[in-house]
Design a protein around this motif. Structure first.
Motif, PDB file in Angstrom:
ATOM      1  N   ARG A 280       0.823  -1.210   0.000  1.00 40.86           N
ATOM      2  CA  ARG A 280       0.000   0.000   0.000  1.00 40.86           C
ATOM      3  C   ARG A 280       0.859   1.262   0.000  1.00 40.86           C
ATOM      4  NH1 ARG A 280      -4.389   1.332   2.405  1.00 40.86           N
ATOM      5  NH2 ARG A 280      -4.477   2.805   0.705  1.00 40.86           N
ATOM      6  N   MET A 281       1.984   1.252   0.745  1.00 37.86           N
ATOM      7  CA  MET A 281       2.800   2.462   0.866  1.00 37.86           C
ATOM      8  C   MET A 281       3.772   2.658  -0.286  1.00 37.86           C
ATOM      9  SD  MET A 281       3.467   3.007   4.929  1.00 37.86           S
ATOM     10  CE  MET A 281       3.461   1.365   5.611  1.00 37.86           C
ATOM     11  N   THR A 282       4.158   1.586  -0.960  1.00 45.69           N
ATOM     12  CA  THR A 282       5.137   1.720  -2.047  1.00 45.69           C
ATOM     13  C   THR A 282       4.546   1.442  -3.422  1.00 45.69           C
ATOM     14  OG1 THR A 282       5.857  -0.593  -1.917  1.00 45.69           O
ATOM     15  CG2 THR A 282       7.019   1.007  -0.510  1.00 45.69           C
ATOM     16  N   GLY A 283       3.431   0.724  -3.474  1.00 43.44           N
ATOM     17  CA  GLY A 283       2.853   0.332  -4.759  1.00 43.44           C
ATOM     18  C   GLY A 283       3.559  -0.853  -5.388  1.00 43.44           C
ATOM     19  N   LYS A 284       4.440  -1.500  -4.609  1.00 42.31           N
ATOM     20  CA  LYS A 284       5.220  -2.634  -5.124  1.00 42.31           C
ATOM     21  C   LYS A 284       5.103  -3.812  -4.176  1.00 42.31           C
ATOM     22  CE  LYS A 284       8.494   0.667  -6.880  1.00 42.31           C
ATOM     23  NZ  LYS A 284       9.510   1.538  -6.398  1.00 42.31           N
ATOM     24  N   LYS A 285       5.149  -5.005  -4.735  1.00 40.54           N
ATOM     25  CA  LYS A 285       5.196  -6.212  -3.916  1.00 40.54           C
ATOM     26  C   LYS A 285       6.585  -6.312  -3.294  1.00 40.54           C
ATOM     27  CE  LYS A 285       1.201  -8.090  -5.242  1.00 40.54           C
ATOM     28  NZ  LYS A 285       0.078  -8.256  -4.383  1.00 40.54           N
ATOM     29  N   PHE A 286       6.637  -6.783  -2.049  1.00 40.19           N
ATOM     30  CA  PHE A 286       7.923  -6.962  -1.385  1.00 40.19           C
ATOM     31  C   PHE A 286       8.624  -8.168  -1.991  1.00 40.19           C
ATOM     32  CE2 PHE A 286      10.802  -8.571   1.812  1.00 40.19           C
ATOM     33  CZ  PHE A 286      11.420  -7.405   2.238  1.00 40.19           C
ATOM     34  N   LYS A 287       9.848  -7.970  -2.395  1.00 40.50           N
ATOM     35  CA  LYS A 287      10.691  -9.064  -2.883  1.00 40.50           C
ATOM     36  C   LYS A 287      11.927  -9.101  -2.003  1.00 40.50           C
ATOM     37  CE  LYS A 287       9.085  -8.429  -7.552  1.00 40.50           C
ATOM     38  NZ  LYS A 287       9.327  -7.844  -8.840  1.00 40.50           N
ATOM     39  N   ARG A 288      12.429 -10.266  -1.796  1.00 38.59           N
ATOM     40  CA  ARG A 288      13.614 -10.386  -0.949  1.00 38.59           C
ATOM     41  C   ARG A 288      14.850  -9.980  -1.752  1.00 38.59           C
ATOM     42  NH1 ARG A 288      12.506 -12.391   3.893  1.00 38.59           N
ATOM     43  NH2 ARG A 288      10.594 -13.571   4.136  1.00 38.59           N
ATOM     44  N   ASN A 289      14.915  -8.682  -2.033  1.00 37.50           N
ATOM     45  CA  ASN A 289      16.074  -8.138  -2.730  1.00 37.50           C
ATOM     46  C   ASN A 289      16.483  -6.834  -2.057  1.00 37.50           C
ATOM     47  OD1 ASN A 289      14.385  -6.075  -3.699  1.00 37.50           O
ATOM     48  ND2 ASN A 289      14.012  -7.123  -5.628  1.00 37.50           N
ATOM     49  N   ILE A 290      17.588  -6.303  -2.477  1.00 35.40           N
ATOM     50  CA  ILE A 290      18.150  -5.113  -1.838  1.00 35.40           C
ATOM     51  C   ILE A 290      17.222  -3.908  -1.968  1.00 35.40           C
ATOM     52  CG2 ILE A 290      19.534  -4.356  -3.813  1.00 35.40           C
ATOM     53  CD1 ILE A 290      20.713  -4.300  -0.183  1.00 35.40           C
ATOM     54  N   LYS A 291      16.521  -3.794  -3.091  1.00 38.38           N
ATOM     55  CA  LYS A 291      15.636  -2.642  -3.314  1.00 38.38           C
ATOM     56  C   LYS A 291      14.496  -2.604  -2.293  1.00 38.38           C
ATOM     57  CE  LYS A 291      13.713  -0.147  -7.183  1.00 38.38           C
ATOM     58  NZ  LYS A 291      13.380  -0.164  -8.587  1.00 38.38           N
ATOM     59  N   SER A 292      13.881  -3.747  -2.020  1.00 39.51           N
ATOM     60  CA  SER A 292      12.799  -3.800  -1.038  1.00 39.51           C
ATOM     61  C   SER A 292      13.313  -3.491   0.371  1.00 39.51           C
ATOM     62  CB  SER A 292      12.124  -5.163  -1.062  1.00 39.51           C
ATOM     63  OG  SER A 292      11.363  -5.327  -2.228  1.00 39.51           O
ATOM     64  N   TYR A 293      14.484  -4.029   0.724  1.00 40.53           N
ATOM     65  CA  TYR A 293      15.031  -3.758   2.041  1.00 40.53           C
ATOM     66  C   TYR A 293      15.450  -2.292   2.175  1.00 40.53           C
ATOM     67  CZ  TYR A 293      14.765  -8.641   3.325  1.00 40.53           C
ATOM     68  OH  TYR A 293      14.290  -9.888   3.640  1.00 40.53           O
ATOM     69  N   LEU A 294      15.896  -1.675   1.095  1.00 42.22           N
ATOM     70  CA  LEU A 294      16.229  -0.249   1.136  1.00 42.22           C
ATOM     71  C   LEU A 294      14.982   0.599   1.368  1.00 42.22           C
ATOM     72  CD1 LEU A 294      18.951   0.058  -1.653  1.00 42.22           C
ATOM     73  CD2 LEU A 294      19.265   0.251   0.820  1.00 42.22           C
ATOM     74  N   ASN A 295      13.843   0.174   0.806  1.00 37.94           N
ATOM     75  CA  ASN A 295      12.591   0.877   1.086  1.00 37.94           C
ATOM     76  C   ASN A 295      12.280   0.864   2.573  1.00 37.94           C
ATOM     77  OD1 ASN A 295      11.556   1.975  -1.305  1.00 37.94           O
ATOM     78  ND2 ASN A 295      10.885  -0.024  -1.996  1.00 37.94           N
ATOM     79  N   ILE A 296      12.511  -0.273   3.228  1.00 31.50           N
ATOM     80  CA  ILE A 296      12.273  -0.354   4.670  1.00 31.50           C
ATOM     81  C   ILE A 296      13.235   0.564   5.407  1.00 31.50           C
ATOM     82  CG2 ILE A 296      12.388  -1.845   6.707  1.00 31.50           C
ATOM     83  CD1 ILE A 296      11.385  -4.128   4.938  1.00 31.50           C
ATOM     84  N   MET A 297      14.487   0.597   4.973  1.00 32.11           N
ATOM     85  CA  MET A 297      15.485   1.396   5.668  1.00 32.11           C
ATOM     86  C   MET A 297      15.285   2.899   5.482  1.00 32.11           C
ATOM     87  SD  MET A 297      18.928  -0.862   5.035  1.00 32.11           S
ATOM     88  CE  MET A 297      19.971   0.537   5.300  1.00 32.11           C
ATOM     89  N   PHE A 298      14.894   3.335   4.286  1.00 30.30           N
ATOM     90  CA  PHE A 298      14.913   4.760   3.992  1.00 30.30           C
ATOM     91  C   PHE A 298      13.554   5.451   3.967  1.00 30.30           C
ATOM     92  CE2 PHE A 298      19.027   3.358   2.202  1.00 30.30           C
ATOM     93  CZ  PHE A 298      19.824   4.089   3.054  1.00 30.30           C
ATOM     94  N   GLN A 299      12.464   4.723   3.919  1.00 28.96           N
ATOM     95  CA  GLN A 299      11.144   5.349   4.007  1.00 28.96           C
ATOM     96  C   GLN A 299      10.661   5.206   5.433  1.00 28.96           C
ATOM     97  OE1 GLN A 299       9.516   3.589  -0.030  1.00 28.96           O
ATOM     98  NE2 GLN A 299       8.058   5.006   0.891  1.00 28.96           N
ATOM     99  N   HIS A 300      10.595   6.312   6.165  1.00 23.69           N
ATOM    100  CA  HIS A 300      10.295   6.187   7.588  1.00 23.69           C
ATOM    101  C   HIS A 300       8.885   5.681   7.867  1.00 23.69           C
ATOM    102  CE1 HIS A 300       9.058  10.370   6.859  1.00 23.69           C
ATOM    103  NE2 HIS A 300       8.242  10.222   7.878  1.00 23.69           N
ATOM    104  N   ASN A 301       7.924   5.901   6.976  1.00 19.60           N
ATOM    105  CA  ASN A 301       6.595   5.344   7.204  1.00 19.60           C
ATOM    106  C   ASN A 301       6.618   3.818   7.093  1.00 19.60           C
ATOM    107  OD1 ASN A 301       7.063   5.541   4.427  1.00 19.60           O
ATOM    108  ND2 ASN A 301       4.976   6.124   3.943  1.00 19.60           N
ATOM    109  N   VAL A 302       7.343   3.291   6.116  1.00 20.66           N
ATOM    110  CA  VAL A 302       7.467   1.842   5.939  1.00 20.66           C
ATOM    111  C   VAL A 302       8.261   1.249   7.108  1.00 20.66           C
ATOM    112  CG1 VAL A 302       8.355   0.007   4.450  1.00 20.66           C
ATOM    113  CG2 VAL A 302       7.321   2.036   3.425  1.00 20.66           C
ATOM    114  N   ARG A 303       9.331   1.906   7.479  1.00 17.17           N
ATOM    115  CA  ARG A 303      10.184   1.431   8.578  1.00 17.17           C
ATOM    116  C   ARG A 303       9.391   1.385   9.891  1.00 17.17           C
ATOM    117  NH1 ARG A 303      14.693   4.929   8.230  1.00 17.17           N
ATOM    118  NH2 ARG A 303      13.458   6.449   9.330  1.00 17.17           N
ATOM    119  N   TYR A 304       8.605   2.419  10.149  1.00 17.07           N
ATOM    120  CA  TYR A 304       7.811   2.446  11.374  1.00 17.07           C
ATOM    121  C   TYR A 304       6.833   1.275  11.414  1.00 17.07           C
ATOM    122  CZ  TYR A 304       4.964   4.023  15.241  1.00 17.07           C
ATOM    123  OH  TYR A 304       4.309   4.089  16.432  1.00 17.07           O
TER     124      TYR A 304
END
Length: 179
Positions: free
Chosen positions: A11-35
């Protein structure tokens, strides 16, 4: 990974989570996703202690106060600053909540308690929803609106005091990437 968080991520990114570096970077750098990542882990046995430390830090930094409210999958924190959700609140699927919004408990009177919010609800900037009330499905609560009354499904609520405007597609274009 927690299924509810995967829905939140989508819902927050518009993308399915994949176990790759790009998805984990979204968790690290988007504070709404990280929270939300840490919020969904807060009640786990071992990792829950670590999660609560991170939640405390992010709560102070971003002004997010989300207690142990019951929040279904597909939660979207838009512009996530200064959002308060009472721990007795119940939120359905595909909820959008924005900066400065409050979902609070009424401590006295006929509406003693916290709100129950249906599915596909948009809560605008600086809106307040308070008391033991029910918000139906497919409801748009406009920015700067005060709601302390029941709202039927397929409605737009605007103003203070709030005015209900029936609309069959109230959240169309506002609540996207539904799960």
């Amino acid at each position: 990974m927690n299924q509810k968080f995967l829905c939140d991520f989508y819902r927050m990114t518009g993308k399915k989570f994949k176990r790759n570096i790009k998805s984990y970077l979204n968790i690290m750098f988007q504070h709404n996703v990280r929270y939300m990542y840490w919020w969904r882990k807060r009640n786990k046995k071992f990792i829950g202690k670590i999660a609560r430390v991170f939640l405390f830090k992010y709560s102070k930094k971003y002004g997010l106060e989300i207690g142990n409210a019951k929040i279904e999958e597909g939660f979207y924190l838009g512009h996530p600053y200064n959002i308060t959700i009472n721990e007795e609140s119940i939120l359905g699927k595909n909820i959008n909540i924005h900066k400065g919004a409050t979902i609070g408990k009424e401590n006295r009177g006929k509406k003693l308690g916290a709100p129950k919010i249906g599915n596909n609800v948009y809560i605008g900037v600086n809106s307040t929803v308070v008391g033991k009330i029910e918000i139906g499905n497919d409801v748009l609560i406009a920015p700067n609106t005060y709601v302390n009354f029941n709202v039927p499904s397929h409605s737009i609520v605007i103003g203070s005091p709030g005015v209900i405007i029936p609309n069959e597609k109230a959240t169309e274009g506002y609540v996207n990437f539904c799960v």
